[in-house]
Design an enzyme around this catalytic site. Sequence first.
Site, PDB file in Angstrom:
ATOM      1  CG  LEU A  46      -1.967  -1.091   1.311  1.00  0.00           C
ATOM      2  CD1 LEU A  46      -2.705  -1.038   2.654  1.00  0.00           C
ATOM      3  CD2 LEU A  46      -2.967  -0.944   0.167  1.00  0.00           C
ATOM      4  CE  LYS A  96      10.426  -3.668   7.856  1.00  0.00           C
ATOM      5  NZ  LYS A  96       9.383  -3.524   8.881  1.00  0.00           N
ATOM      6  CG  ASP A 132       8.787  -0.600  11.070  1.00  0.00           C
ATOM      7  OD1 ASP A 132       8.064  -0.012  10.244  1.00  0.00           O
ATOM      8  OD2 ASP A 132       9.481  -1.592  10.780  1.00  0.00           O
ATOM      9  N   GLY A 157       7.533 -12.594  18.959  1.00  0.00           N
ATOM     10  CA  GLY A 157       8.393 -12.484  17.783  1.00  0.00           C
ATOM     11  C   GLY A 157       9.675 -11.743  18.116  1.00  0.00           C
ATOM     12  N   GLY A 159      12.006 -11.028  15.178  1.00  0.00           N
ATOM     13  CA  GLY A 159      12.623 -10.744  13.884  1.00  0.00           C
ATOM     14  C   GLY A 159      12.801  -9.247  13.687  1.00  0.00           C
ATOM     15  N   GLY A 160      13.017  -8.856  12.444  1.00  0.00           N
ATOM     16  CA  GLY A 160      13.264  -7.451  12.135  1.00  0.00           C
ATOM     17  C   GLY A 160      12.114  -6.553  12.572  1.00  0.00           C
ATOM     18  CB  ALA A 161       8.455  -6.843  12.252  1.00  0.00           C
TER      19      ALA A 161
END
Length: 312
Positions: A46, A96, A132, A157, A159-161
């Site tokens: 998006l 990322k 982020d 989680g 990870g990168g996020a």
Amino acid sequence: QVASHGSVRGPGPGSLAATGPIHRNVEDAMPEARYAVFGHPIAHSLSPRIHAAFARQAGIALQYTAIDAPPEDFERILATFAADGGRGGNVTMPLKERAYALCSTLTARARSAGAVNTLTWRGEQWHGDNTDGAGLVRDLTGRQGLDLRGRRTLLLGAGGAARGVAAALLDAGILELAVVNRTPARADALVDALGQPDRAYSRYWDDLSNQGDFELIVNATSAARGTGAGTFNAPMTLVNSRTVAVDINYGEAAIPFLAWARAARCLHVVDGLGMLVEQAAEAFELWHGRRPDTRPVYEELRAQQVRLVTAD
Ligand code: ATR
């Protein structure tokens, strides 16, 4: 040329199409400033629509495309992009951490995340930032009107996020952060990088039923991404009467966790659409020096999401 990487041009009158070839061989010809989001896959991003809408608001002409970049080709594709006038990029999964590795300079928040979602071409080098966490906090505190202070928080989680949002949550005044991850070593590494052992610690997924309850639960795993399939399972004892459940994914990828959160009677259930718009606004401001009004853009995307989910 972008098209050779499978470019998708952002729609809308704010995203100006290139009007002709870029004159790379003519010394005094300035290439058109270009922006893009990189990911793999990327076709459904998006971000081109969001940045085109922000540009319309600001009266800025810009070109913002989506560029598919398989991880092994990312560096080469990015170099071509810069040579062709690329001045800024957003980076999404699974790139990322690669973006972080190729930056010459980094903001403190990108360094602590070990992940970059916003690239700016500065002095012939890439400068990396991570918007982020700021985007998530702005969505929760601004749009959702939540006070994050004092909340026991569970982050699912590592990870990168997850790394992108962990420090921002601590900075926003949460009480403490428990991190659980399928691969425990990554949760340990995230917690070590945060450097606040009194407030941030790792726990085992299998031991969640012994962790008490939380006022904020954030799903930053990619478990349902791509498919939206499967169910999310966790003990309902994690939830208390104030619990806010947030999935940083949106659309189908957020369905299993948010279904669990509703079944567990979380007080507020929030997906990642607002965070997406807010992190884009942070990037837009970095590049163009103007803060967009995110509300109309968010509302239009939200209305469309509702239509998609309720359509047959
Ligand atoms: P992102 O940049 O989106 O964070 P990532 O760095 O690949 O992507 O991290 C994905 C996260 O989702 C990780 O925490 C991953 O757990 P592992 O570190 O154990 O791989 C988590 N994840 C992915 N699939 C999962 C699943 N089926 N169940 C639980 N966690 C999952």
